[in-house]
Design a protein around this motif. Structure first.
Motif, PDB file in Angstrom:
ATOM      1  N   UNK A   1      50.597  39.456  37.343  1.00 42.53           N
ATOM      2  CA  UNK A   1      51.427  38.443  36.688  1.00 42.53           C
ATOM      3  C   UNK A   1      52.446  39.143  35.799  1.00 42.53           C
ATOM      4  N   UNK A   2      53.616  38.545  35.664  1.00 44.54           N
ATOM      5  CA  UNK A   2      54.681  39.162  34.868  1.00 44.54           C
ATOM      6  C   UNK A   2      54.221  39.437  33.434  1.00 44.54           C
ATOM      7  N   UNK A   3      53.373  38.577  32.922  1.00 43.91           N
ATOM      8  CA  UNK A   3      52.964  38.688  31.517  1.00 43.91           C
ATOM      9  C   UNK A   3      52.090  39.905  31.235  1.00 43.91           C
ATOM     10  N   UNK A   4      51.533  40.526  32.282  1.00 41.86           N
ATOM     11  CA  UNK A   4      50.634  41.663  32.062  1.00 41.86           C
ATOM     12  C   UNK A   4      51.141  42.953  32.699  1.00 41.86           C
ATOM     13  N   UNK A   5      52.254  42.889  33.405  1.00 38.36           N
ATOM     14  CA  UNK A   5      52.781  44.096  34.058  1.00 38.36           C
ATOM     15  C   UNK A   5      53.045  45.183  33.028  1.00 38.36           C
ATOM     16  N   UNK A   6      52.597  46.391  33.361  1.00 32.98           N
ATOM     17  CA  UNK A   6      52.782  47.523  32.461  1.00 32.98           C
ATOM     18  C   UNK A   6      51.695  47.655  31.412  1.00 32.98           C
ATOM     19  N   UNK A   7      50.850  46.650  31.261  1.00 30.22           N
ATOM     20  CA  UNK A   7      49.766  46.692  30.270  1.00 30.22           C
ATOM     21  C   UNK A   7      48.387  46.683  30.920  1.00 30.22           C
ATOM     22  N   UNK A   8      48.236  45.947  32.007  1.00 26.42           N
ATOM     23  CA  UNK A   8      46.943  45.818  32.684  1.00 26.42           C
ATOM     24  C   UNK A   8      46.974  46.572  34.007  1.00 26.42           C
ATOM     25  N   UNK A   9      45.803  47.079  34.406  1.00 26.71           N
ATOM     26  CA  UNK A   9      45.663  47.752  35.695  1.00 26.71           C
ATOM     27  C   UNK A   9      44.396  47.272  36.376  1.00 26.71           C
ATOM     28  N   UNK A  10      44.545  46.810  37.609  1.00 23.84           N
ATOM     29  CA  UNK A  10      43.388  46.403  38.408  1.00 23.84           C
ATOM     30  C   UNK A  10      43.033  47.537  39.348  1.00 23.84           C
ATOM     31  N   UNK A  11      41.748  47.764  39.543  1.00 20.34           N
ATOM     32  CA  UNK A  11      41.285  48.797  40.466  1.00 20.34           C
ATOM     33  C   UNK A  11      39.935  48.366  41.020  1.00 20.34           C
ATOM     34  N   UNK A  12      39.478  49.071  42.047  1.00 19.62           N
ATOM     35  CA  UNK A  12      38.188  48.733  42.639  1.00 19.62           C
ATOM     36  C   UNK A  12      37.502  49.997  43.138  1.00 19.62           C
ATOM     37  N   UNK A  13      36.189  49.916  43.186  1.00 22.53           N
ATOM     38  CA  UNK A  13      35.359  50.985  43.732  1.00 22.53           C
ATOM     39  C   UNK A  13      34.441  50.325  44.755  1.00 22.53           C
ATOM     40  N   UNK A  14      34.808  50.435  46.016  1.00 21.82           N
ATOM     41  CA  UNK A  14      34.025  49.750  47.051  1.00 21.82           C
ATOM     42  C   UNK A  14      32.626  50.339  47.198  1.00 21.82           C
ATOM     43  N   UNK A  15      32.445  51.593  46.860  1.00 18.46           N
ATOM     44  CA  UNK A  15      31.115  52.195  46.936  1.00 18.46           C
ATOM     45  C   UNK A  15      30.178  51.601  45.889  1.00 18.46           C
ATOM     46  N   UNK A  16      30.755  51.104  44.791  1.00 18.60           N
ATOM     47  CA  UNK A  16      29.965  50.495  43.724  1.00 18.60           C
ATOM     48  C   UNK A  16      30.050  48.979  43.720  1.00 18.60           C
ATOM     49  N   UNK A  17      30.750  48.410  44.690  1.00 16.62           N
ATOM     50  CA  UNK A  17      30.912  46.951  44.755  1.00 16.62           C
ATOM     51  C   UNK A  17      31.440  46.381  43.442  1.00 16.62           C
ATOM     52  N   UNK A  18      32.431  47.054  42.876  1.00 16.53           N
ATOM     53  CA  UNK A  18      32.912  46.670  41.556  1.00 16.53           C
ATOM     54  C   UNK A  18      34.437  46.677  41.516  1.00 16.53           C
ATOM     55  N   UNK A  19      34.982  45.692  40.817  1.00 16.98           N
ATOM     56  CA  UNK A  19      36.409  45.654  40.545  1.00 16.98           C
ATOM     57  C   UNK A  19      36.593  45.686  39.026  1.00 16.98           C
TER      58      UNK A  19
ATOM     59  N   UNK B   1      39.340  45.662  35.482  1.00 20.32           N
ATOM     60  CA  UNK B   1      40.623  45.293  34.893  1.00 20.32           C
ATOM     61  C   UNK B   1      40.757  46.043  33.579  1.00 20.32           C
ATOM     62  N   UNK B   2      41.594  47.066  33.586  1.00 23.13           N
ATOM     63  CA  UNK B   2      41.876  47.815  32.365  1.00 23.13           C
ATOM     64  C   UNK B   2      42.997  47.107  31.625  1.00 23.13           C
ATOM     65  N   UNK B   3      42.725  46.719  30.391  1.00 17.24           N
ATOM     66  CA  UNK B   3      43.690  45.960  29.597  1.00 17.24           C
ATOM     67  C   UNK B   3      44.075  46.765  28.370  1.00 17.24           C
ATOM     68  N   UNK B   4      45.343  47.138  28.301  1.00 15.62           N
ATOM     69  CA  UNK B   4      45.862  47.907  27.173  1.00 15.62           C
ATOM     70  C   UNK B   4      46.904  47.083  26.419  1.00 15.62           C
ATOM     71  N   UNK B   5      47.208  47.510  25.221  1.00 13.49           N
ATOM     72  CA  UNK B   5      48.227  46.843  24.392  1.00 13.49           C
ATOM     73  C   UNK B   5      47.988  45.335  24.343  1.00 13.49           C
ATOM     74  N   UNK B   6      46.761  44.976  24.071  1.00 11.88           N
ATOM     75  CA  UNK B   6      46.392  43.560  24.087  1.00 11.88           C
ATOM     76  C   UNK B   6      47.109  42.781  23.001  1.00 11.88           C
ATOM     77  N   UNK B   7      47.404  41.525  23.334  1.00  9.63           N
ATOM     78  CA  UNK B   7      48.108  40.618  22.439  1.00  9.63           C
ATOM     79  C   UNK B   7      47.238  39.389  22.178  1.00  9.63           C
ATOM     80  N   UNK B   8      47.451  38.704  21.079  1.00 10.93           N
ATOM     81  CA  UNK B   8      46.667  37.479  20.830  1.00 10.93           C
ATOM     82  C   UNK B   8      46.779  36.476  21.971  1.00 10.93           C
ATOM     83  N   UNK B   9      47.924  36.426  22.632  1.00  8.67           N
ATOM     84  CA  UNK B   9      48.084  35.484  23.742  1.00  8.67           C
ATOM     85  C   UNK B   9      47.292  35.867  24.985  1.00  8.67           C
ATOM     86  N   UNK B  10      46.654  37.025  24.977  1.00  3.33           N
ATOM     87  CA  UNK B  10      45.759  37.405  26.069  1.00  3.33           C
ATOM     88  C   UNK B  10      44.357  36.797  25.885  1.00  3.33           C
TER      89      UNK B  10
END
Length: 124
Positions: A61-79, A81-90
């Motif tokens: 989403x435009x509101x999180x570009x450059x601040x959040x990163x999604x990733x996954x590890x299929x071997x661990x069945x896990x996804x 969401x790394x969230x940086x520079x968090x804002x109250x509106x998050x």
């Protein structure tokens, strides 16, 4: 059938970071597009980010570009969401979801399975 369990939410000050995790049950996790959504009080649920089965294609989403990163590890069945520079509106309840799609989709209607959510609160 896929069961999803989110973790990693909490209270953080503005400018801080959190990493959310979503653990999936089942042996077919790698077939699913995974998405993170959020819902703030009194608002509709909105997409945050999504990632295709291989991790090679993502959507933000435009509101999180450059601040959040999604990733996954299929071997661990896990996804994640790394969230940086968090804002109250998050501040919201964050949900992970699974969809049988080729591309990462921002439409919640295409997701078949949902977790129970984890609360993220960002103080100013």
């Amino acid at each position: 059938q896929v069961q999803l369990v989110e973790s990693g939410g909490g209270l953080v000050q503005a400018g801080g970071s959190l990493r959310l995790s979503c653990a999936a049950s089942g042996r077919t996790f790698s077939r699913y597009t995974m998405g993170w959504f959020r819902q703030a009080p009194g608002k509709e649920r909105d997409v945050v980010a999504a990632i295709n089965w291989s991790g090679g294609n993502t959507y933000y989403a435009d509101s999180v570009k450059g601040r959040f990163t999604i990733s996954r590890d299929n071997a661990k069945n896990t996804v994640y969401l790394q969230m940086n520079s968090l804002k109250p509106e998050d501040t919201a309840v964050y949900y992970c979801a699974a969809a049988i799609t080729i591309a990462p989709t921002p439409s919640g209607y295409e997701y078949d399975y949902w977790g129970q959510g984890t609360q993220v609160t960002v103080s100013s």
